[in-house]
Structures are given as structure tokens and as C-alpha cells.
Design a protein around this motif. Structure first.
Motif, PDB file in Angstrom:
ATOM      1  N   UNK A  28       0.840  -1.205   0.000  1.00  0.00           N
ATOM      2  CA  UNK A  28       0.000   0.000   0.000  1.00  0.00           C
ATOM      3  C   UNK A  28       0.868   1.245   0.000  1.00  0.00           C
ATOM      4  N   UNK A  29       0.392   2.279  -0.658  1.00  0.00           N
ATOM      5  CA  UNK A  29       1.135   3.538  -0.705  1.00  0.00           C
ATOM      6  C   UNK A  29       1.290   4.165   0.686  1.00  0.00           C
ATOM      7  N   UNK A  30       0.248   4.172   1.533  1.00  0.00           N
ATOM      8  CA  UNK A  30       0.410   4.753   2.876  1.00  0.00           C
ATOM      9  C   UNK A  30       1.483   4.045   3.698  1.00  0.00           C
ATOM     10  N   UNK A  31       1.577   2.719   3.571  1.00  0.00           N
ATOM     11  CA  UNK A  31       2.594   1.980   4.308  1.00  0.00           C
ATOM     12  C   UNK A  31       3.985   2.362   3.813  1.00  0.00           C
ATOM     13  N   UNK A  32       4.170   2.394   2.503  1.00  0.00           N
ATOM     14  CA  UNK A  32       5.472   2.758   1.937  1.00  0.00           C
ATOM     15  C   UNK A  32       5.870   4.163   2.363  1.00  0.00           C
ATOM     16  N   UNK A  33       4.920   5.083   2.358  1.00  0.00           N
ATOM     17  CA  UNK A  33       5.205   6.461   2.750  1.00  0.00           C
ATOM     18  C   UNK A  33       5.586   6.547   4.228  1.00  0.00           C
ATOM     19  N   UNK A  34       4.902   5.772   5.070  1.00  0.00           N
ATOM     20  CA  UNK A  34       5.182   5.795   6.511  1.00  0.00           C
ATOM     21  C   UNK A  34       6.565   5.235   6.807  1.00  0.00           C
ATOM     22  N   UNK A  36       9.109   5.121   4.781  1.00  0.00           N
ATOM     23  CA  UNK A  36      10.103   6.059   4.254  1.00  0.00           C
ATOM     24  C   UNK A  36      10.269   7.250   5.194  1.00  0.00           C
ATOM     25  N   UNK A  37       9.171   7.693   5.782  1.00  0.00           N
ATOM     26  CA  UNK A  37       9.206   8.878   6.638  1.00  0.00           C
ATOM     27  C   UNK A  37       9.989   8.642   7.925  1.00  0.00           C
ATOM     28  N   UNK A  38       9.859   7.451   8.530  1.00  0.00           N
ATOM     29  CA  UNK A  38      10.554   7.199   9.801  1.00  0.00           C
ATOM     30  C   UNK A  38      11.993   6.758   9.579  1.00  0.00           C
ATOM     31  N   UNK A  39      12.317   6.298   8.371  1.00  0.00           N
ATOM     32  CA  UNK A  39      13.698   5.938   8.057  1.00  0.00           C
ATOM     33  C   UNK A  39      14.141   4.626   8.673  1.00  0.00           C
ATOM     34  N   UNK A  40      15.400   4.240   8.426  1.00  0.00           N
ATOM     35  CA  UNK A  40      15.916   2.966   8.956  1.00  0.00           C
ATOM     36  C   UNK A  40      15.822   2.923  10.474  1.00  0.00           C
ATOM     37  N   UNK A 203       9.018  -2.578  14.948  1.00  0.00           N
ATOM     38  CA  UNK A 203       9.751  -1.369  15.323  1.00  0.00           C
ATOM     39  C   UNK A 203       9.299  -0.174  14.493  1.00  0.00           C
ATOM     40  N   UNK A 204       9.041  -0.405  13.211  1.00  0.00           N
ATOM     41  CA  UNK A 204       8.551   0.668  12.360  1.00  0.00           C
ATOM     42  C   UNK A 204       7.182   1.157  12.828  1.00  0.00           C
ATOM     43  N   UNK A 205       6.306   0.215  13.187  1.00  0.00           N
ATOM     44  CA  UNK A 205       4.957   0.617  13.605  1.00  0.00           C
ATOM     45  C   UNK A 205       5.010   1.442  14.881  1.00  0.00           C
ATOM     46  N   UNK A 206       5.863   1.058  15.834  1.00  0.00           N
ATOM     47  CA  UNK A 206       6.004   1.864  17.047  1.00  0.00           C
ATOM     48  C   UNK A 206       6.586   3.239  16.708  1.00  0.00           C
ATOM     49  N   UNK A 208       6.203   4.930  14.010  1.00  0.00           N
ATOM     50  CA  UNK A 208       5.185   5.755  13.360  1.00  0.00           C
ATOM     51  C   UNK A 208       4.389   6.548  14.389  1.00  0.00           C
ATOM     52  N   UNK A 209       4.135   5.920  15.538  1.00  0.00           N
ATOM     53  CA  UNK A 209       3.379   6.616  16.597  1.00  0.00           C
ATOM     54  C   UNK A 209       4.279   7.032  17.767  1.00  0.00           C
ATOM     55  N   UNK A 210       5.582   6.744  17.653  1.00  0.00           N
ATOM     56  CA  UNK A 210       6.564   7.125  18.680  1.00  0.00           C
ATOM     57  C   UNK A 210       6.166   6.622  20.055  1.00  0.00           C
ATOM     58  N   UNK A 211       5.869   5.334  20.151  1.00  0.00           N
ATOM     59  CA  UNK A 211       5.434   4.751  21.430  1.00  0.00           C
ATOM     60  C   UNK A 211       6.070   3.388  21.635  1.00  0.00           C
ATOM     61  N   UNK A 212       7.387   3.319  21.583  1.00  0.00           N
ATOM     62  CA  UNK A 212       8.080   2.045  21.775  1.00  0.00           C
ATOM     63  C   UNK A 212       7.966   1.622  23.236  1.00  0.00           C
ATOM     64  N   UNK A 213       7.545   0.369  23.516  1.00  0.00           N
ATOM     65  CA  UNK A 213       7.461  -0.093  24.912  1.00  0.00           C
ATOM     66  C   UNK A 213       8.814  -0.058  25.589  1.00  0.00           C
ATOM     67  N   UNK A 214       8.840   0.194  26.892  1.00  0.00           N
ATOM     68  CA  UNK A 214      10.096   0.182  27.648  1.00  0.00           C
ATOM     69  C   UNK A 214      10.547  -1.249  27.865  1.00  0.00           C
TER      70      UNK A 214
END
Length: 214
Positions: A28-34, A36-40, A203-206, A208-214
Motif C-alpha cells: 500500500x502507498x500509505x505503508x510505503x510512505x510511513x 520512508x518517513x521514519x527511516x531505517x 519497530x517501524x509501527x512503534x 510511526x506513533x513514537x510509542x516504543x514499549x520500555x
């Protein structure tokens, strides 16, 4: 797995990023864009603590937002410091009311007691656990009272650094991925396209919302 293994080093993150962008473009285009936006992504390593302590904190965070989990864990650490004991000592039967006063449910306080008992019995060897695959880790840790599938997944991903963990039970990961691929698509099915590196996808999904578990 050690942090020096090629499969998890910084260069590998760049390689995974390129591979994921190619896969996402066909999903999906939204997934690819997301992505790309957060980077490696940089694969985290939480093995600088005991396995028991990692599990205790993860149990505290079960079914809670990252913010709420951090807040309650901070209170737990404060209670331990005030009592002059290690956090895990709060799991003993006579101190479990202190855990409940910090905001833990009775079941979570009991789970910390089970983790403490397993540690005292020598059943929580982090070095040994890192030699297991994801399924074996879930079987081993899932046998502890109160340690659920989500906590097992977090231990496999963050503590043992298994590269192919898809934490379906993590609401942030599942809902974020579902939103990016389309609500009618089953997340676990489409996540399989990113195997054998689904830990990175989480890791990418976290990120995207900047909420990585501790």
C-alpha cells in the motif's frame, strides 16, 4: 543473540529498510510512505538488565499505554527504594500490597511474585533463553503465572533480539499496521510478507506513533 551479530547491526538496518520499502510499495502507498518517513530503524537491546527485571517491567505494561506503564513502573521503583529493597523483592507475598498501592492489579502483583520465585529457583537464565527461537521462548516464559503472550513477545523481541517476532497482541502495532494497509486486510497475513524480519516491522509501527514499549 548478541548486539554484534551482522543480522542486527546498523548496516543491517539500512538493508532491511531498502527491502521493506520495496515490499511496502506492493502492499500500500500509505505503508510505503510511513516507512520512508521514519527511516531505517536501530534494533534495540534491553539485555543490560536481568531477565527477571525485564519481565517484571513488561508485566506492569501489559494492557496499558506506554505512558501509563512508565508512570506505574516509576512508582514501583520508588516504593522499592523507600523500602530499601530490589524491585523484585516487592513480589514477595508480604510486600505485594505495596505493588497494588502503586497501581498494579492483584494479578499483576502475583505475577511479579511468580517471576521473583522463578529467579530464586534459577529458572530465568537470560543467556540460555537467547539461544532459543521465538516459539521456544514463548513456551518457556508462558509457563510462568501471569506472563502472557504479549510479555513473551516483548522478551523475544527486545531481550532475546529475535529478528522475526510479529507481536499481534500489541494494540499499537496491530492497529497502526492495519490503518496503513487498509482495514479490510488481516494484519498477520500481510505482515508475513516481511518475514523473516517482522521484528523490524514492529519497530517501524512503534516509530510511526513514537510509542516504543520500555
Amino acid at each position: 543473540m548478541s548486539s554484534s551479530e551482522p543480522a542486527l547491526d546498523e548496516a543491517a538496518g539500512a538493508d532491511v529498510h531498502r527491502r521493506f520499502l520495496a515490499i511496502a510499495a506492493d502492499v500500500s502507498a500509505p505503508l510505503a510512505e510511513a516507512l520512508a518517513a521514519v527511516g531505517p530503524r536501530r534494533f534495540p537491546d534491553r539485555s543490560d538488565q536481568s531477565l527477571a527485571r525485564f519481565l517484571a517491567r513488561a508485566v506492569v505494561g501489559q494492557q496499558l499505554s506506554t505512558h501509563a506503564a512508565r508512570s506505574i513502573w516509576s512508582r514501583v521503583e520508588g516504593a522499592a527504594a523507600e523500602a530499601g529493597v530490589d524491585v523484585l523483592e516487592l513480589g514477595c507475598a508480604e510486600r505485594q500490597p505495596l505493588l497494588q498501592a502503586c497501581g498494579l492489579s492483584r494479578n499483576k502483583a502475583r505475577a511479579l511474585g511468580a517471576i521473583r520465585a522463578a529467579q530464586l529457583e534459577g529458572r530465568l537464565d537470560g543467556t540460555r533463553l537467547r539461544e532459543f527461537d521465538h516459539a521456544a521462548i514463548k513456551a518457556e516464559l508462558g509457563a510462568l503465572w501471569g506472563v502472557g503472550p504479549w510479555t513473551c513477545d516483548m522478551a523475544a523481541l527486545f531481550y532475546c533480539r529475535c529478528p522475526d517476532v510479529w507481536p499481534e497482541g500489541d494494540v499499537t502495532v496491530r492497529k497502526t499496521f492495519s490503518r496503513l494497509i487498509g482495514a479490510r486486510r488481516k494484519p498477520s497475513k500481510w505482515a508475513a510478507r516481511f518475514a523473516p524480519e517482522r521484528s523490524w516491522l514492529a519497530l517501524y509501527m512503534w516509530a510511526v506513533v513514537d510509542a516504543v514499549p520500555d
